[in-house]
Scaffold this motif. Sequence first.
Motif, short mmCIF file in Angstrom:
data_model
loop_
_atom_site.label_atom_id
_atom_site.label_comp_id
_atom_site.label_asym_id
_atom_site.label_seq_id
_atom_site.Cartn_x
_atom_site.Cartn_y
_atom_site.Cartn_z
N VAL A 1 12.45 2.27 7.06
CA VAL A 1 12.07 0.86 7.00
C VAL A 1 12.72 0.18 5.80
CG1 VAL A 1 10.14 -0.76 6.88
CG2 VAL A 1 9.91 1.31 8.24
N TYR B 1 8.90 6.09 5.81
CA TYR B 1 8.83 4.65 5.61
C TYR B 1 9.93 4.18 4.66
CZ TYR B 1 6.99 -0.01 4.87
OH TYR B 1 6.87 -1.37 4.80
N SER C 1 10.05 -5.91 7.36
CA SER C 1 9.30 -4.78 7.92
C SER C 1 7.83 -5.13 8.12
CB SER C 1 9.42 -3.54 7.04
OG SER C 1 8.65 -3.66 5.88
N VAL D 1 6.77 1.65 13.56
CA VAL D 1 6.31 1.52 12.17
C VAL D 1 4.83 1.90 12.07
CG1 VAL D 1 5.89 -0.10 10.26
CG2 VAL D 1 8.04 -0.20 11.53
#
Length: 181
Positions: free
Chosen positions: A141, A137, A35, A122
Motif C-alpha cells: 500500500v 501494508y 490508500s 486492503v
Amino acid sequence: MLAFYMALIDEESDKEKFERIYHLYAKRMLKMAYSVLHNQSQCEDVVHEAFIKIARNINAVDEVDSVKTLSYVLKATKNTAINWDKKHQKEKSNVKFDDCEKLSDDDFIERLDIGNTYNRVVEAILSLDEKYRDVLYYHFVCEMSVNNISDLLGRKTSTVKQQLVRGKKILLEKLREEQLL
C-alpha cells in the motif's frame, strides 16, 4: 504551495528542513492518503492539511532522512485522511449522478470492480496478524522497500523478507476464501 507552508515557519533552519521533507515525502504522502480515501482530489486536500500540521510541528523532526521522520510523516497523513474520511462520510454515501451519466456501463462496472477489489484486498491485509499486516501494508500500500520497512519496524531485513513471503501466502488463502481470486 511550498511558499505557503514556509510562511508558517519562523526559523530558517526549520524552513530548510521542511523543504527537504516536502520534496522527499510528498509522493508517499499522496499514496498513503489514496490508500485510505481512493479519491485523488481529496488526497491532495489531505496531504495539504498534513503538511500544515507538519509545518506547525516542525520541531518534532530531528533528521529528515530518518525512518522515524518517514513514520511520523506517514502517520500524520494517514490520521489526517482517516479524520477527513469520517468528516466527509455522508458525502461519500451520496451518488453523484453527473459522474454516472458520463460513464459507459462497462466503465462504470470496471470502476466499481477495481475500487471494490482494492478496498477488499486492503481490508484483508489489515485483518491479518500484526507481524504480517504491517509488512504487507507498508510494502504494497505504501510501496516501501524491504530495507525501509526493516528500519521502520526495527526488524532484520531477512525477517521482513520472510514475513512478506509468508504474509503473501496467508493473504492469498484469505482472498480465495473470500472468493476474490
